[in-house]
Design a protein around this motif. Structure first.
Motif: not given
Length: 116
Positions: A27-34, A43-48, A67-69, A89-94
């Protein structure tokens, strides 16, 4: 484990990962490395949702970056990392999360997300 076509993997969010719906699939998971301690990533994912990702000590990730992991979804709701891709960094997670929920998972658009 059912057969998964090479190069085809679903894009998921943290809630879907934790549901184990895609256990034993790539799978692919996108988010911010916390946090990154050398063997696991938070990883704080796109849905929080915060997801746990197991990785090798030489994983090339930086805390605070997007990152996309890509990896194997485990049946305990975690991810085993195979590949990481840094995103801007401007990736819109919402918007990304809405794409997963409102487009990719919508039967009306399912043909667009099938393997080629």
């Amino acid at each position: 484990m059912s057969e998964q076509p090479d190069g085809a993997y679903p894009r998921i969010n943290g809630k879907i990962l934790k549901s184990s719906e895609h256990a034993n699939k790539i799978v692919s998971l996108v988010g911010n490395i916390e946090a990154f301690d050398g063997t696991s990533i938070q990883l704080k994912c796109a849905d929080g949702v915060i997801a746990s990702v197991q990785c090798e000590p030489d994983a090339e990730v930086m805390q605070g970056c997007m990152y996309e992991l890509i990896g194997l979804a485990n049946d305990n709701g975690t991810l085993q990392l195979f590949v990481s891709r840094e995103l801007t960094p401007d990736m819109d997670m919402d918007i990304y999360n809405r794409m997963i929920l409102d487009v990719q998972l919508n039967p009306k658009f399912s043909s667009y997300f099938l393997p080629a």
